[in-house]
Design an enzyme around this catalytic site. Structure first.
Site, PDB file in Angstrom:
ATOM      1  N   ASP A 196     -22.902 -15.335  34.304  1.00  8.56           N
ATOM      2  CA  ASP A 196     -24.358 -15.156  34.401  1.00  8.56           C
ATOM      3  C   ASP A 196     -24.874 -14.376  33.180  1.00  8.56           C
ATOM      4  O   ASP A 196     -25.850 -14.782  32.544  1.00  8.56           O
ATOM      5  CB  ASP A 196     -24.697 -14.427  35.710  1.00  8.56           C
ATOM      6  CG  ASP A 196     -26.172 -14.173  35.858  1.00  8.56           C
ATOM      7  OD1 ASP A 196     -26.909 -15.117  36.179  1.00  8.56           O
ATOM      8  OD2 ASP A 196     -26.610 -13.013  35.613  1.00  8.56           O
ATOM      9  N   LYS A 200     -27.414 -15.488  29.926  1.00  9.83           N
ATOM     10  CA  LYS A 200     -28.584 -14.707  29.492  1.00  9.83           C
ATOM     11  C   LYS A 200     -28.476 -14.316  28.015  1.00  9.83           C
ATOM     12  O   LYS A 200     -29.474 -14.338  27.303  1.00  9.83           O
ATOM     13  CB  LYS A 200     -28.741 -13.483  30.389  1.00  9.83           C
ATOM     14  CG  LYS A 200     -29.142 -13.889  31.819  1.00  9.83           C
ATOM     15  CD  LYS A 200     -28.967 -12.754  32.793  1.00  9.83           C
ATOM     16  CE  LYS A 200     -29.403 -13.158  34.199  1.00  9.83           C
ATOM     17  NZ  LYS A 200     -28.995 -12.183  35.220  1.00  9.83           N
ATOM     18  N   GLY A 298     -33.104  -9.854  42.378  1.00 12.53           N
ATOM     19  CA  GLY A 298     -33.783  -9.609  43.657  1.00 12.53           C
ATOM     20  C   GLY A 298     -34.980 -10.522  43.806  1.00 12.53           C
ATOM     21  O   GLY A 298     -35.528 -11.040  42.825  1.00 12.53           O
TER      22      GLY A 298
HETATM   23  N1  HSE Z   1     -27.169 -12.768  39.937  1.00 10.84           N
HETATM   24  C1  HSE Z   1     -28.122 -12.359  38.939  1.00 10.84           C
HETATM   25  C2  HSE Z   1     -27.933 -10.883  38.674  1.00 10.84           C
HETATM   26  C3  HSE Z   1     -29.501 -12.656  39.425  1.00 10.84           C
HETATM   27  O1  HSE Z   1     -27.274 -10.216  39.478  1.00 10.84           O
HETATM   28  O2  HSE Z   1     -28.403 -10.387  37.657  1.00 10.84           O
HETATM   29  C4  HSE Z   1     -30.575 -12.437  38.423  1.00 10.84           C
HETATM   30  O3  HSE Z   1     -30.452 -13.281  37.329  1.00 10.84           O
END
Ligand code: HSE
Length: 403
Positions: A196, A200, A298
């Protein structure tokens, strides 16, 4: 009057609908827009909601309604999101998404598709949750060369590490809590394995350097290798352990994007970012450095960013060019991380301080007892540190880069 649609009624989708109805009157008054929620697309049933009549299971209801000018894609994953988003853009409907996987894998193509059809593809919610970062980087900071970015980009892992350090919670229990709070991905291995955060940093790198950075080009490590003794040693010596997504321009002009746990000095602002909060430090040749901070995951924090994009699209005519980059034919502009100097925290067993000093030079010892030696190396090429560690074999128990 124009309409918007929300594709997906999971955590972020239901939050977007909830926040819209909570603030609808205020938004319309302040922003001067005449907008209605037309459809919510989901294959599941949601009876008994005040807006149950808005649900559809058929994407064609959205595609064929000319009054729908803006569509929020909050389903997650690449399929069928990519197909649905592309169809919307091809019909001239602007799309706003929180889907970092989609943007990291297909961003350049979808940005081009939006431009070709005179509409917008916005993704403020894809990175940093509620934090405004995508647009500010492309607008407020546009007069600078961006030189580096370091950020805590995943709320789930920051929550887990905070619970481990402050409350002695084990990783699995903290992850279950993060899932219950709606922070984690549907498959939480994407959080704890760093994928994740990788998506980003791909998005931020693409924005900062103008060329699409694909996830498979980014060296990515997660937090599963971090042991309680590492976080304790860090805390006792003025560091926090954080999962950091970073990218920097190297001296040879290439860029080095990476995701990995780091020993972060508590003298750095990033060292004090706890719980589900994210923080993104951007360095540029005019502004020096700015930090963006806020809730990174969230329901309502992420919905806040989605709704901001929806409103922007509803007010705009034509393409919003605030988020754009070109595709990259290959990864020749990505630096090899093992060629770059780094300082490393290393924890070893069955080795003396003397042996360590002879091998690594002027190290900083953090902890030593009968069996364990923990230290920080001076800066060396990562490949050189790898070779020195290899000579110690399985005496090396863990290694974490220092920010
Ligand atoms: N799973 C991601 C996090 C959600 O915990 O940052 C937000 O992008």
């Amino acid at each position: 009057m124009s309409k918007f649609a929300v594709m997906g009624h999971g955590v972020v989708g239901s939050g977007t609908v909830e926040l819209w109805y909570k603030n609808e009157k205020l938004i319309k008054e302040k922003q001067g827009i005449d907008l209605e929620l037309g459809y919510i697309l989901d294959i599941r049933e949601f009876p008994g909601l005040p807006y149950s009549d808005r649900f559809t299971k058929d994407i064609n209801d959205i595609l064929n309604d000319d009054d729908v000018k803006v569509v929020a894609e909050v389903m997650g994953g690449v399929n069928p999101a990519y197909d649905f988003v592309k169809k919307c853009l091809e019909r001239g409907k602007s799309v706003c998404t929180s889907n970092k996987e989609l943007v990291a894998k297909k961003g350049a193509e979808l940005i081009a598709c939006a431009k070709a059809h005179n509409c917008s593809f916005l993704f403020e919610a894809s990175t940093g949750g509620a934090i405004p970062i995508i647009r500010p980087m492309h607008t407020c900071l546009a007069g600078n060369e961006i030189t580096a970015i370091e950020g805590i980009l995943n709320g789930t892992t920051n929550y887990i590490l905070t619970q481990m350090i402050e409350n002695g919670t084990d990783m699995q229990t903290a992850l279950t809590e993060a899932q219950q709070k709606g922070y984690a991905e549907r498959d939480p291995s994407a959080d704890i394995e760093g994928h994740d955060a990788c998506r980003k940093i791909c998005i931020l790198s693409s924005l900062a350097f103008g060329r699409h950075v694909y996830p498979e080009w980014v060296h990515t490590e997660g937090i599963t290798g971090i042991a309680p003794e590492d976080t304790k040693t860090a805390a006792a010596n003025g560091y926090a352990v954080k999962l950091i997504g970073s990218v920097k321009r190297c001296d040879n002009g290439k860029i080095l994007p990476m995701v990995a746990p780091r020993f972060v000095p508590l003298t750095s602002q990033l060292g004090h970012v706890t719980d589900v909060f994210n923080a993104i430090m951007v360095h540029g040749n005019g502004f020096d450095e700015v930090m963006f901070y806020g809730k990174g995951a969230g329901k309502l924090p992420t919905a806040s960013a989605v709704l901001g994009d929806i409103i922007d699209c509803a007010k705009a005519s034509g393409t919003i060019t605030a988020c754009t980059w070109d595709d990259s034919p290959d990864d020749s502009f990505i630096e090899k991380y093992t060629d770059v100097p780094v300082s490393m925290y290393i924890r070893c067993e069955d080795v003396s301080e003397k042996e360590i000093a002879e091998l690594f030079g002027s190290v900083k010892f953090l902890a030593s007892d009968n069996n364990t030696v923990a230290f920080i190396t001076p800066e060396k090429k990562e490949s050189e540190i790898d070779a020195l560690c290899a000579s110690l074999g399985d005496k090396v128990k863990n290694r974490i880069r220092v920010l």
